[in-house]
Write a protein that holds these residues in place. Structure first.
Motif: not given
Length: 127
Positions: A66-74, A76-81, A60-64, A91-94
């Motif tokens: 990621c399997e689930l992209v979240l359009d939110e500036q806060t 991270s590009r690769r936020h969690a998994a 999960l993150g902002r990067s394309s 849920l693991v913080d990356l």
């Protein structure tokens, strides 16, 4: 936008222009649809039981990438998994900048179950 979608057509509109040659984008669409529209039994269906997650992980993150992209500036590009371990989801913080939270508790690696509230930066959703 995916998290705010209320119909399958809205979700399909978000992924219609993505390449589908390898089937990856259709898999992502099914994964997000499973997340947004869980089955009738709360213990079955939804994100954690999605057959699209056969690999046992979804990023999960902002990067394309990621399997689930979240359009939110806060976020991270690769936020969690979300990772499957011994039949349980974690849920693991990356290494995110703004933290990963489960039920208002900051976590780095925590088991999650349907109904848990997840917060990545300012993005909130319920499994």
């Amino acid at each position: 936008m995916a998290l705010r979608a209320t119909t399958a057509d809205e979700l399909r509109g978000l992924t219609a222009d993505l390449p589908a040659a390898d089937g990856r984008w259709r898999q992502v669409e099914r994964t997000v649809r499973a997340w947004l529209w869980p089955g009738p039994d709360p213990q079955v269906g939804g994100l954690l039981a999605s057959p699209a997650l056969g690999a046992g992980q979804i990023t999960l993150g902002r990067s394309s990438s990621c399997e689930l992209v979240l359009d939110e500036q806060t976020v991270s590009r690769r936020h969690a998994a979300l990772r499957l371990r011994d039949g349980h989801w974690f849920l693991v913080d990356l290494g995110s900048s703004n933290g990963t939270w489960v039920n208002d508790r900051r976590v780095f690696d925590a088991e999650v179950v349907p109904g848990d509230e997840i917060r990545l930066g300012a993005a909130r959703f319920r499994l």
